[in-house]
Motif scaffolding. Structure first.
Motif, PDB file in Angstrom:
ATOM      1  N   UNK A 203     -37.285 -27.638 -23.342  1.00 47.16           N
ATOM      2  CA  UNK A 203     -36.157 -27.273 -22.616  1.00 47.16           C
ATOM      3  C   UNK A 203     -35.204 -28.219 -23.365  1.00 47.16           C
ATOM      4  N   UNK A 204     -33.765 -27.698 -23.232  1.00 47.61           N
ATOM      5  CA  UNK A 204     -32.420 -28.237 -23.956  1.00 47.61           C
ATOM      6  C   UNK A 204     -31.400 -28.325 -23.204  1.00 47.61           C
ATOM      7  N   UNK A 205     -30.854 -29.020 -23.646  1.00 52.70           N
ATOM      8  CA  UNK A 205     -28.973 -29.266 -22.980  1.00 52.70           C
ATOM      9  C   UNK A 205     -28.238 -28.909 -24.356  1.00 52.70           C
ATOM     10  N   UNK A 206     -28.014 -27.521 -23.926  1.00 54.87           N
ATOM     11  CA  UNK A 206     -26.975 -26.655 -25.074  1.00 54.87           C
ATOM     12  C   UNK A 206     -25.874 -27.415 -25.688  1.00 54.87           C
ATOM     13  N   UNK A 207     -25.515 -28.618 -24.952  1.00 55.04           N
ATOM     14  CA  UNK A 207     -24.406 -29.314 -26.013  1.00 55.04           C
ATOM     15  C   UNK A 207     -24.637 -30.250 -26.519  1.00 55.04           C
ATOM     16  N   UNK A 208     -26.777 -30.630 -26.720  1.00 50.84           N
ATOM     17  CA  UNK A 208     -26.574 -31.369 -27.322  1.00 50.84           C
ATOM     18  C   UNK A 208     -26.791 -30.990 -28.502  1.00 50.84           C
ATOM     19  N   UNK A 209     -27.032 -29.577 -28.617  1.00 52.33           N
ATOM     20  CA  UNK A 209     -27.300 -28.906 -30.021  1.00 52.33           C
ATOM     21  C   UNK A 209     -26.882 -29.132 -31.193  1.00 52.33           C
ATOM     22  N   UNK A 210     -27.416 -29.938 -32.380  1.00 50.43           N
ATOM     23  CA  UNK A 210     -26.296 -29.621 -33.703  1.00 50.43           C
ATOM     24  C   UNK A 210     -26.237 -28.830 -34.476  1.00 50.43           C
ATOM     25  N   UNK A 211     -27.371 -27.940 -34.682  1.00 53.27           N
ATOM     26  CA  UNK A 211     -27.386 -26.665 -34.800  1.00 53.27           C
ATOM     27  C   UNK A 211     -28.893 -25.871 -34.666  1.00 53.27           C
ATOM     28  N   UNK A 212     -28.285 -24.671 -34.945  1.00 57.30           N
ATOM     29  CA  UNK A 212     -29.714 -23.948 -35.127  1.00 57.30           C
ATOM     30  C   UNK A 212     -29.508 -22.947 -36.546  1.00 57.30           C
ATOM     31  N   UNK A 213     -31.031 -23.038 -37.163  1.00 61.75           N
ATOM     32  CA  UNK A 213     -30.963 -22.075 -38.336  1.00 61.75           C
ATOM     33  C   UNK A 213     -32.663 -22.156 -38.142  1.00 61.75           C
ATOM     34  N   UNK A 214     -32.775 -20.657 -38.498  1.00 64.37           N
ATOM     35  CA  UNK A 214     -34.227 -19.634 -38.518  1.00 64.37           C
ATOM     36  C   UNK A 214     -35.529 -20.345 -37.252  1.00 64.37           C
ATOM     37  N   UNK A 215     -34.830 -20.028 -36.098  1.00 65.99           N
ATOM     38  CA  UNK A 215     -35.750 -20.145 -35.137  1.00 65.99           C
ATOM     39  C   UNK A 215     -35.594 -21.910 -35.320  1.00 65.99           C
ATOM     40  N   UNK A 216     -35.111 -22.130 -35.656  1.00 63.32           N
ATOM     41  CA  UNK A 216     -35.500 -23.775 -35.163  1.00 63.32           C
ATOM     42  C   UNK A 216     -34.273 -24.638 -34.932  1.00 63.32           C
ATOM     43  N   UNK A 217     -34.403 -25.355 -33.781  1.00 61.82           N
ATOM     44  CA  UNK A 217     -32.754 -26.083 -33.321  1.00 61.82           C
ATOM     45  C   UNK A 217     -33.137 -27.857 -33.436  1.00 61.82           C
ATOM     46  N   UNK A 218     -31.663 -28.591 -34.014  1.00 61.22           N
ATOM     47  CA  UNK A 218     -32.174 -29.770 -34.350  1.00 61.22           C
ATOM     48  C   UNK A 218     -31.192 -30.506 -33.334  1.00 61.22           C
ATOM     49  N   UNK A 219     -31.654 -31.301 -32.815  1.00 61.40           N
ATOM     50  CA  UNK A 219     -31.513 -31.826 -31.483  1.00 61.40           C
ATOM     51  C   UNK A 219     -31.195 -34.015 -32.297  1.00 61.40           C
ATOM     52  N   UNK A 220     -30.432 -34.143 -32.232  1.00 67.46           N
ATOM     53  CA  UNK A 220     -30.538 -36.163 -32.740  1.00 67.46           C
ATOM     54  C   UNK A 220     -31.471 -35.399 -34.106  1.00 67.46           C
ATOM     55  N   UNK A 221     -32.646 -36.316 -33.735  1.00 64.96           N
ATOM     56  CA  UNK A 221     -33.414 -36.332 -35.107  1.00 64.96           C
ATOM     57  C   UNK A 221     -34.659 -35.559 -35.137  1.00 64.96           C
ATOM     58  N   UNK A 222     -34.540 -34.325 -34.076  1.00 62.85           N
ATOM     59  CA  UNK A 222     -35.495 -33.913 -33.499  1.00 62.85           C
ATOM     60  C   UNK A 222     -35.479 -32.383 -33.561  1.00 62.85           C
ATOM     61  N   UNK A 223     -36.584 -31.807 -34.489  1.00 62.52           N
ATOM     62  CA  UNK A 223     -36.970 -30.141 -34.700  1.00 62.52           C
ATOM     63  C   UNK A 223     -37.055 -29.759 -33.989  1.00 62.52           C
ATOM     64  N   UNK A 224     -37.219 -28.571 -33.136  1.00 63.48           N
ATOM     65  CA  UNK A 224     -37.536 -27.789 -31.632  1.00 63.48           C
ATOM     66  C   UNK A 224     -37.766 -26.603 -32.079  1.00 63.48           C
ATOM     67  N   UNK A 225     -38.562 -25.857 -32.143  1.00 64.57           N
ATOM     68  CA  UNK A 225     -39.758 -24.256 -32.055  1.00 64.57           C
ATOM     69  C   UNK A 225     -38.644 -23.695 -30.650  1.00 64.57           C
ATOM     70  N   UNK A 226     -37.719 -22.085 -31.326  1.00 65.33           N
ATOM     71  CA  UNK A 226     -37.806 -21.398 -30.456  1.00 65.33           C
ATOM     72  C   UNK A 226     -38.799 -20.482 -30.789  1.00 65.33           C
ATOM     73  N   UNK A 227     -38.933 -19.833 -29.531  1.00 69.43           N
ATOM     74  CA  UNK A 227     -40.383 -19.605 -29.063  1.00 69.43           C
ATOM     75  C   UNK A 227     -40.151 -17.535 -29.130  1.00 69.43           C
ATOM     76  N   UNK A 228     -40.735 -16.647 -29.730  1.00 68.06           N
ATOM     77  CA  UNK A 228     -40.514 -15.518 -29.121  1.00 68.06           C
ATOM     78  C   UNK A 228     -40.164 -14.822 -28.323  1.00 68.06           C
ATOM     79  N   UNK A 229     -40.878 -15.974 -27.126  1.00 70.21           N
ATOM     80  CA  UNK A 229     -41.077 -15.768 -25.371  1.00 70.21           C
ATOM     81  C   UNK A 229     -39.760 -15.736 -24.973  1.00 70.21           C
ATOM     82  N   UNK A 230     -38.840 -16.708 -25.158  1.00 71.70           N
ATOM     83  CA  UNK A 230     -37.523 -17.111 -24.776  1.00 71.70           C
ATOM     84  C   UNK A 230     -36.452 -17.638 -25.459  1.00 71.70           C
TER      85      UNK A 230
END
Length: 242
Positions: A203-230
């Motif tokens: 679960x992510x804080x929307x205002x903390x998202x640095x960028x989104x690319x290819x269904x992957x979110x970067x927040x700080x130094x962490x890459x977070x996947x976006x699954x098809x379900x969500x």
């Protein structure tokens, strides 16, 4: 205002009973209706008299006070009286009104019962009803159990939340904490417009998202996947910020 609060004492020690009886006798808005040595002795009288307030010891033979509380229906206001402070967290879960650690002075006793008495006044009850109908202000913080303590957490400090089997790991601006909580429960505590579930485990804080690319979110130094379900619900929510 309610004229008096009727009360019971349940404590297996004579001296503790005598002190409470003396304290209650000094307070004009308290009326002692019964004193008992165990929950089992008090139970049939509680059902009949339905006192407003119960002064309840914790460590007693046969049935301890903490185990007795969930059995009470209806449940009176409860003030725990104990020689031990390690049960405070459990008491918090059971929504007791006060926690008095023996030996406690009359001043501390009076402060607790006066607050309860004032809460029972018609004005106090009407204010509570008004609050229920008013829109809730945005909450700035949460209180979560972290190990054996309850920790205050500023919502603005949350970067994202990671599921860890039965636990959640909250990644904050300056630290990481673990709490025994479900995603469903946490989502109910957070402002829905500011947070989004993007994966079964994130679960992510929307205002903390640095960028989104290819269904992957970067927040700080962490890459977070976006699954098809969500993904559909997430991108739909994101449109509100574009």
């Amino acid at each position: 205002m309610k004229e008096k609060l009727t009360c019971y004492i349940i404590d297996d020690e004579h001296l503790a009973q005598e002190i409470l009886e003396a304290y209650i006798g000094k307070v004009p808005f308290l009326e002692l209706k019964g004193t008992f040595f165990s929950p089992l002795e008090a139970a049939p009288h509680l059902e009949k008299d339905k006192p407003d307030l119960l002064f309840l010891d914790i460590n007693m033979p046969d049935l301890d006070g903490l185990s007795f509380i969930p059995m009470l229906n209806p449940r009176p206001l409860i003030i725990l009286t104990t020689a031990y402070d390690q049960y405070a967290l459990k008491a918090f879960d059971l929504e007791v009104k006060d926690y008095l650690v023996k030996p406690f002075p009359f001043e501390r006793f009076y402060k607790g019962v006066l607050r309860l008495y004032q809460e029972q006044s018609p004005r106090s009850l009407s204010i509570k009803e008004e609050v229920k109908t008013m829109p809730k202000p945005e909450q700035a913080y949460l209180f979560l159990k972290v190990g054996h303590r309850i920790q205050k957490i500023a919502i603005r400090d949350i970067l994202f939340v990671e599921g860890m089997k039965d636990y959640l790991r909250l990644h904050l601006l300056k630290e990481k904490i673990m709490t025994l909580l479900s995603f469903a429960k946490l989502e109910g505590l957070l402002p829905a417009q500011d947070f989004a579930r993007v994966h079964r485990s994130y679960l992510v804080a929307i205002d903390k998202i640095d960028h989104i690319e290819k269904n992957r979110i970067q927040i700080a130094d962490q890459i977070i996947p976006i699954s098809d379900t969500y993904s559909e619900a997430f991108y739909k929510k994101l449109k509100g910020f574009l």
